[in-house]
Design a protein around this motif. Structure first.
Motif, PDB file in Angstrom:
ATOM      1  N   ALA A  59     -50.805   1.603  18.524  1.00  0.00           N
ATOM      2  CA  ALA A  59     -48.812   1.172  17.872  1.00  0.00           C
ATOM      3  C   ALA A  59     -49.454  -0.481  17.307  1.00  0.00           C
ATOM      4  O   ALA A  59     -48.889  -0.808  16.327  1.00  0.00           O
ATOM      5  CB  ALA A  59     -48.412   0.183  18.900  1.00  0.00           C
ATOM      6  N   ALA A  60     -50.063  -0.983  17.958  1.00  0.00           N
ATOM      7  CA  ALA A  60     -50.398  -2.276  18.046  1.00  0.00           C
ATOM      8  C   ALA A  60     -51.593  -2.912  15.904  1.00  0.00           C
ATOM      9  O   ALA A  60     -51.065  -3.535  15.326  1.00  0.00           O
ATOM     10  CB  ALA A  60     -51.402  -3.119  18.689  1.00  0.00           C
TER      11      ALA A  60
ATOM     12  N   GLU B 136     -42.944   3.661  17.073  1.00  0.00           N
ATOM     13  CA  GLU B 136     -41.849   2.992  17.840  1.00  0.00           C
ATOM     14  C   GLU B 136     -40.766   3.916  18.291  1.00  0.00           C
ATOM     15  O   GLU B 136     -40.109   3.879  19.344  1.00  0.00           O
ATOM     16  CB  GLU B 136     -40.876   2.212  16.851  1.00  0.00           C
ATOM     17  CG  GLU B 136     -41.716   0.913  16.586  1.00  0.00           C
ATOM     18  CD  GLU B 136     -40.987   0.418  15.689  1.00  0.00           C
ATOM     19  OE1 GLU B 136     -41.284  -1.194  15.567  1.00  0.00           O
ATOM     20  OE2 GLU B 136     -39.819   0.287  14.683  1.00  0.00           O
ATOM     21  N   GLN B 137     -40.992   5.579  17.640  1.00  0.00           N
ATOM     22  CA  GLN B 137     -39.651   6.088  17.636  1.00  0.00           C
ATOM     23  C   GLN B 137     -40.039   7.324  18.489  1.00  0.00           C
ATOM     24  O   GLN B 137     -39.084   8.292  18.407  1.00  0.00           O
ATOM     25  CB  GLN B 137     -38.840   6.835  16.645  1.00  0.00           C
ATOM     26  CG  GLN B 137     -38.112   5.055  15.840  1.00  0.00           C
ATOM     27  CD  GLN B 137     -37.201   5.339  14.110  1.00  0.00           C
ATOM     28  OE1 GLN B 137     -37.579   6.558  14.086  1.00  0.00           O
ATOM     29  NE2 GLN B 137     -36.348   4.890  14.577  1.00  0.00           N
ATOM     30  N   LEU B 138     -41.309   7.778  18.264  1.00  0.00           N
ATOM     31  CA  LEU B 138     -42.078   8.560  18.314  1.00  0.00           C
ATOM     32  C   LEU B 138     -42.870   8.335  20.038  1.00  0.00           C
ATOM     33  O   LEU B 138     -43.304   7.800  20.044  1.00  0.00           O
ATOM     34  CB  LEU B 138     -42.868   9.486  17.943  1.00  0.00           C
ATOM     35  CG  LEU B 138     -42.241   9.801  16.281  1.00  0.00           C
ATOM     36  CD1 LEU B 138     -43.080  10.811  14.999  1.00  0.00           C
ATOM     37  CD2 LEU B 138     -41.229  11.092  16.671  1.00  0.00           C
TER      38      LEU B 138
ATOM     39  N   ALA C 151     -51.007  13.967  18.363  1.00  0.00           N
ATOM     40  CA  ALA C 151     -50.322  14.740  17.205  1.00  0.00           C
ATOM     41  C   ALA C 151     -48.783  14.446  16.429  1.00  0.00           C
ATOM     42  O   ALA C 151     -49.049  15.193  15.426  1.00  0.00           O
ATOM     43  CB  ALA C 151     -50.223  15.735  17.758  1.00  0.00           C
ATOM     44  N   ASN C 152     -48.338  13.192  17.137  1.00  0.00           N
ATOM     45  CA  ASN C 152     -47.654  12.405  16.409  1.00  0.00           C
ATOM     46  C   ASN C 152     -47.651  11.561  15.411  1.00  0.00           C
ATOM     47  O   ASN C 152     -47.304  11.175  14.484  1.00  0.00           O
ATOM     48  CB  ASN C 152     -46.671  12.426  17.460  1.00  0.00           C
ATOM     49  CG  ASN C 152     -45.827  12.816  18.675  1.00  0.00           C
ATOM     50  OD1 ASN C 152     -45.257  13.987  18.261  1.00  0.00           O
ATOM     51  ND2 ASN C 152     -45.097  12.664  19.147  1.00  0.00           N
TER      52      ASN C 152
ATOM     53  N   GLY D 117     -45.461   1.523   6.497  1.00  0.00           N
ATOM     54  CA  GLY D 117     -43.947   0.514   7.706  1.00  0.00           C
ATOM     55  C   GLY D 117     -43.158   1.849   8.565  1.00  0.00           C
ATOM     56  O   GLY D 117     -42.927   2.319   9.315  1.00  0.00           O
ATOM     57  N   GLU D 118     -43.855   3.113   7.731  1.00  0.00           N
ATOM     58  CA  GLU D 118     -43.290   4.190   8.425  1.00  0.00           C
ATOM     59  C   GLU D 118     -44.055   4.769   9.173  1.00  0.00           C
ATOM     60  O   GLU D 118     -43.688   5.068  10.725  1.00  0.00           O
ATOM     61  CB  GLU D 118     -43.663   5.646   7.213  1.00  0.00           C
ATOM     62  CG  GLU D 118     -42.004   5.641   6.056  1.00  0.00           C
ATOM     63  CD  GLU D 118     -42.163   6.823   4.604  1.00  0.00           C
ATOM     64  OE1 GLU D 118     -41.905   6.508   4.179  1.00  0.00           O
ATOM     65  OE2 GLU D 118     -43.289   7.105   5.123  1.00  0.00           O
TER      66      GLU D 118
END
Length: 140
Positions: free
Chosen positions: A52-53, A110-112, A117-118, A103-104
C-alpha cells in the motif's frame, strides 16, 4: 589527470537538466513498480502495508515526470521519441491515463483486502498504462 577529471564531468547530462530530472523520476518509478510488482509475482514476500505504501509512492511519482518534458526537445541523448514533442496531446492523454491508474491502485489498497489476488488487476492496469506510453513514445 586534471584533463581526465574535467572530461569525466562532461559524460552525462547536467543534473539540473529536464532530461536528468525526468530520468531520475522514471528510475524511482521503475524501482517502486518493481518492488510492489515483485510482491505480486512471488519474487518478494507479499507485505500488505508495504504494498500500500508503494502504491501511494508510485501514485505520487506518476505525476512528476511530465513537467520535465520541455516544449522543445532539449537533447539527442534521450530515450524519448520525437513523437513526444510532435504529438503533445496524445502524450498528455497517456500521462493522465497513468496517473488515473496509479490513483485507482491506491484506492484498491484502501478498499480491498490487501492480498495479491486483489492487487494484481489494478497493478496490471498500471503496467498496461506504462506499456502503452512506452510503445508510442520511447525508443528502446
Amino acid at each position: 589527470m586534471a584533463a581526465a577529471l574535467l572530461l569525466s564531468g562532461c559524460s552525462g547530462p547536467d543534473a539540473d537538466s529536464p532530461l536528468a530530472q525526468r530520468k531520475a523520476v522514471f528510475k524511482q518509478m521503475l524501482k517502486t513498480s518493481e518492488d510492489i510488482g515483485g510482491m505480486l509475482r512471488g519474487r518478494l514476500p507479499f507485505d500488505g502495508p508495504a504494498f500500500a505504501a508503494g502504491a501511494v509512492k508510485l501514485d505520487a511519482l506518476s505525476h512528476e515526470p511530465w513537467k520535465h518534458f520541455p516544449a522543445v526537445k532539449e537533447s539527442e541523448h534521450t530515450s524519448a521519441k520525437d513523437a513526444v514533442w510532435q504529438k503533445q496531446a496524445r502524450f498528455q492523454t497517456l500521462a493522465r491515463a497513468l496517473e488515473t491508474r496509479t490513483g485507482e491502485l491506491v484506492v484498491a489498497t484502501e478498499q480491498l483486502q490487501l492480498t495479491p489476488a486483489n492487487m494484481i488487476p489494478p497493478m496490471n492496469n498500471v503496467e498496461d498504462a506504462c506499456d502503452a506510453c512506452h510503445k508510442e513514445f520511447r525508443d528502446h
